[in-house]
Scaffold this active site. Structure first.
Site, PDB file in Angstrom:
ATOM      1  N   HIS A 467       0.832  -1.204   0.000  1.00  0.00           N
ATOM      2  CA  HIS A 467       0.000   0.000   0.000  1.00  0.00           C
ATOM      3  C   HIS A 467       0.873   1.263   0.000  1.00  0.00           C
ATOM      4  O   HIS A 467       0.751   2.127  -0.869  1.00  0.00           O
ATOM      5  CB  HIS A 467      -0.906  -0.011   1.236  1.00  0.00           C
ATOM      6  CG  HIS A 467      -1.702   1.248   1.414  1.00  0.00           C
ATOM      7  ND1 HIS A 467      -3.014   1.349   1.048  1.00  0.00           N
ATOM      8  CD2 HIS A 467      -1.353   2.475   1.890  1.00  0.00           C
ATOM      9  CE1 HIS A 467      -3.438   2.580   1.302  1.00  0.00           C
ATOM     10  NE2 HIS A 467      -2.449   3.280   1.811  1.00  0.00           N
ATOM     11  N   GLU A 468       1.747   1.347   0.988  1.00  0.00           N
ATOM     12  CA  GLU A 468       2.565   2.564   1.127  1.00  0.00           C
ATOM     13  C   GLU A 468       3.435   2.765  -0.113  1.00  0.00           C
ATOM     14  O   GLU A 468       3.682   3.888  -0.533  1.00  0.00           O
ATOM     15  CB  GLU A 468       3.421   2.509   2.393  1.00  0.00           C
ATOM     16  CG  GLU A 468       2.616   2.450   3.702  1.00  0.00           C
ATOM     17  CD  GLU A 468       1.622   3.586   3.876  1.00  0.00           C
ATOM     18  OE1 GLU A 468       1.811   4.657   3.257  1.00  0.00           O
ATOM     19  OE2 GLU A 468       0.633   3.391   4.614  1.00  0.00           O
TER      20      GLU A 468
HETATM   21 ZN   LIG Z   1      -2.411   5.325   2.215  1.00  0.00          ZN
END
Ligand SMILES: [Zn+2]
Length: 863
Positions: A467-468
């Protein structure tokens, strides 16, 4: 005075380039240098502003708007630096300096954006001859001034400026209190028994954390969110209760770690701020320039999912209770039992699975490799680059043309000086104006392994890393002229889309086999385990969705206050909101109010709904990637150029629409979360039969029908994946259909057949409307319009009244579409039989019917 921001003292002081990157010199970060740096940055901005105002020539875009953008760059750089140091490695000796930096930046910001002389100069810039990006920059700059209060009278501007300063102080104090209470509430344990269920490495890490603080025994630090990861594996109910109690009591215990005063004052001041700017509430103000456009759209998507999520949670708990013969599940046990069920039902042993997710292998062979496959970029460690802490690792990113694209600083491990959670920062924003290459920071809170031990990721941590990294890519690919619109500087309810999209690659068959290798044997994860893992991740979505929605609802509610409201009984307000919305007390919100740092300290005020809003786009785009064959350079390059690179230099939703040819619809999200199935019982009947597990309810099987196939064929011909839902009983009216699906009546698209002199006409009408036949006949040039009889309906559509679909007819029927349907992101129409419905977007409805848009009632006469 030079107008080149690269020449000022602050850079020489310590925003000194490390190598090719305009990277701060972290070893030069001291209280004194921070304060000196912020002074230089704010002085530079002020002197530039004065020069802009004093300029006797007519204002031009370059001499005014662009010069103003340049003037604020050093302040933005200082702000990014201070955020990075404060969030990642905050030492007590920096406390006062950081607070002073924040106050000075906030004061300078407020003064600048409330400077009417400056605003008037900028407003006078002629914009007719500007290119589209410059024109947009001009408009966005003006908008920023207006939203700050530049159009208000003098007295209101003074009030705005006082409020802004107070809000900054409150944010800092909320963060401090929360960081302190989170640290103080780390769970201290003395006996190894109390940690039973944790892995050897986890126990060693807990002992290490205790030693770090100079205490004996074991210390379990708290994650940011309510449900701590260790709750899954801890076997002792007593320890689990202690962990959850500590977690949920953050900010509520009085003393220095209490955040209730900050919550009450912040929300009251934000309401007042909104009122001054002409908005009924802070949420109206905050969401006004977001993709959703207003708080109602945000609240709608949150509210519409509460019932399906609750139903799914109830089903998950029923399955757990049945499997383990439990009468009840206590709040501290919910996460534990869900994990246990996942393990037993799907054969998932969390410790065993983690052995396939070794951090470095996941990073290089998963995250980096996926990015190389999609975008052609490559990563190389840079040992010589120094971060804010010895754990920080730097990677230089090289683009396909072998030019350096940017730098990523990765800070993986948890420590006492770091705030909880995972996040990405733009330490240096890339732009053509500055010529800077982007420097992105990626912070995680993994438990630091003991010496010589590997770092193994759980499934949540795996998702978080992917995600990041999606945010990192968004920042790296930035290709804007102006830093204020570069990369991740997009609306909050859009910014999570690239990151959520990147999550999809973690289990992708083109990605997972490369990194999921056993730490001891090097064997790839067996296919059965991969399947079981993916299946098991779907279990528990009811729980995840519920706790997320509860937090989103709290955020919207706190920011729906009107000016003058000051809620000091924070906890009562919280429970009233949650009860009224229908959330169970069994699953507390993902963040309770008193430790909801997103909305009280990190700029997500009235924006926590954004994750869901962005996920609608992400889920939809992920299906597009699948349709392009998954990991393909061609798809990746096109997506990068059209969607990621422009940042906010073009309108994001317009870019989406141009690139994909249509707007996202919610169906892929529902599928992804397993929420597509409509809720079967009304709330009343569910209460009457509390003991019957959902999977045992004797229900007649709904019947497939050839009409559905005819409808599906038309959808497929238009590139729409059919999602026909079958019900055991009919939904002949809009109201019954809306109740069954759990949507507003207006979102039901009724297919009504009329007779125009014996010829069929189809009018797709919102469930809120009755067709005004005189009005419509006039619009479409018909002599008369009457409701068709049964026979005409059957011959024209091959379907029966109550089940007429917008398409799938023996031959095309001239169709008109009620424009009121445009107001709903997802419409539901019958799919050819009275017991079937299907979701469509407004655009899809127009496409499959070839319909013309009309009003079905005269303007102004509807209720
Ligand atoms: Zn995020």
């Amino acid at each position: 005075m030079s107008s080149d921001p690269n020449s000022i003292d602050v850079w020489e002081a310590f925003l000194d380039p490390q190598g090719t990157f305009s990277l701060p010199d972290f070893s030069a970060v001291t209280p004194a240098s921070l304060v000196a740096g912020v002074r230089a940055a704010t002085d530079f901005a002020r002197s530039e502003v004065e020069d802009i105002i004093a300029d006797e020539n007519d204002p031009t875009f370059v001499t005014t708007t662009v010069r103003f953008e340049s003037a604020t760059i050093p302040m933005d750089r200082m702000s990014a630096l201070v955020s990075a140091v404060e969030a990642n490695h905050f030492r007590p000796e920096l406390t006062e300096a950081v607070a002073e930096v924040r106050d000075r930046l906030s004061a300078a910001q407020t003064r600048t954006f409330l400077d009417v002389d400056l605003f008037h100069r900028i407003e006078q810039v002629p914009s007719t001859d500007l290119n589209p990006e410059d024109k947009r920059q001009q408009e966005l700059t003006i908008e920023e001034f207006v939203r700050a209060g530049a159009r208000l009278g003098e007295e209101e501007r003074d009030q705005m400026s006082t409020i802004a300063a107070e809000l900054t102080t409150l944010e800092t104090s909320f963060s401090r209190a929360l960081q302190k209470d989170t640290r103080d509430l780390a769970v201290q344990l003395t006996e190894p028994d109390q940690l039973a269920g944790l892995s050897e490495d986890q126990i060693a890490a807990a002992a290490g954390r205790a030693a770090e603080r100079g205490t004996h025994g074991y210390l379990l630090p708290l994650n940011n969110f309510t449900q701590q990861l260790v709750l899954e594996s801890l076997e002792s109910t007593e320890t689990r209760r202690q962990v959850l109690d500590n977690s949920t009591s953050r900010g509520t215990r009085g003393g220095e770690g209490d955040t209730r005063t900050q919550v009450a004052d912040t929300t009251a001041l934000r309401a007042l701020q909104a009122k001054l700017l002409g908005f009924p509430s802070y949420s109206s103000f905050a969401i006004d320039n977001q993709t959703a456009g207003g708080p109602d759209a945000a609240a709608d998507i949150v509210s519409s999912l509460i019932a399906p999520a609750n139903a799914q949670l109830a089903d998950e708990l029923a399955r757990v209770k049945e499997r383990y013969g439990l009468d009840d599940v206590a709040p501290e046990d919910v996460k534990h039992h869900l994990a246990k069920y996942r393990q037993d039902e799907f054969g998932i042993d969390a410790d065993e699975v983690a052995k396939y997710f070794e951090f470095d292998t996941v990073l290089y062979e998963g995250v980096f490799r996926a990015a190389t496959g999609l975008y052609g970029i490559t990563f190389a460690p840079r040992e010589d680059v120094i971060g804010w802490h010895e754990d920080v690792r730097a990677f230089e990113v090289t683009d396909t043309n072998e030019r350096t694209l940017g730098l990523v600083l990765l800070d993986p491990y948890s420590r006492d000086t770091k705030r909880g959670g995972a996040w990405v920062g733009q330490l240096v924003t890339s732009s053509r104006l500055t010529g800077h290459l982007p420097v992105l920071t990626l912070s995680l809170n993994l438990a630091k392994p003991g010496p010589g031990r590997p770092s193994l990721l759980g499934p949540t941590e795996l998702t978080t890393l992917f995600h990041e990294f999606g945010h990192v890519l968004h920042g790296l690919f930035a290709n804007s002229t102006y830093p204020s619109t570069a990369g991740t500087s997009v609306p909050r309810d859009y910014v999570e889309f690239p990151s959520q999209l990147n999550e999809m690659w973690r289990f992708h068959p083109q990605v997972l086999p490369h990194y999921a290798k056993h730490i001891d044997t090097g064997e790839p994860m067996p296919a059965e385990l991969v399947t079981a893992l993916i299946e098991s991740e779907k279990f528990g979505q009811g729980f995840n969705t519920t706790e997320y929605l509860a937090a989103a609802m709290l955020d919207l509610s706190w920011h729906s206050l009107e000016a003058g409201e000051h809620i000091t009984d924070v906890l009562s307000f919280e429970s009233e909101v949650l009860d009224a919305a229908g959330f169970t007390s069994l699953v507390p919100p993902r963040y309770r109010t008193t430790y909801f740092g997103h909305i009280f300290a990190s700029g997500y005020a009235a924006g926590y709904y954004s994750y869901l809003y962005s996920e609608v786009i992400a889920a939809w785009v992920s299906e597009w990637f699948e349709a392009q064959g998954g990991l393909s350079r061609e798809a990746g390059d096109a997506f990068r150029e059209a969607i990621l690179a422009p940042g906010y230099s073009i309108d994001p939703m317009s870019a989406i629409e141009r690139f994909f040819g249509t707007r996202p619809d919610v169906a892929p999200l529902l599928r992804r979360r397993g929420l597509a199935e409509p809720v079967e019982e009304s709330e009343d009947s569910a209460e009457e039969e509390p003991t019957a597990p959902a999977d045992e309810l004797p229900e007649a099987e709904p019947k497939e029908h050839r009409n559905h196939a005819a409808v599906a064929e038309v959808l497929e011909a238009h590139g729409i994946e059919p999602q026909i839902k079958l019900f055991t009983d009919a939904t002949p009216t809009a109201a019954s259909a809306a109740a069954k699906i759990g949507v507003e009546v207006g979102a039901i698209a009724n297919s009504l057949i009329f007779s125009s002199g014996g010829d069929p006409v189809l009018i797709m009408t919102s469930g809120l409307h009755r067709v005004d036949t005189g009005h419509v006949a006039g619009l479409i040039g018909a002599d008369s319009l009457d409701r068709a009889d049964k026979e005409l309906v059957r011959t024209a559509t091959g379907q029966v009244i109550g089940g007429v679909a917008p398409c799938g007819h023996p031959k095309p029927v001239p169709t008109y579409v009620d424009v009121a349907l445009k107001d709903y992101p997802v419409l539901w129409a019958a799919a050819g039989t009275p017991n079937s419905m299907m979701p469509l977007t407004y655009e899809q409805l127009l496409a499959i019917t070839g319909g013309k848009e009309i009003t079905v009632v005269e303007e102004g006469v509807e209720g």
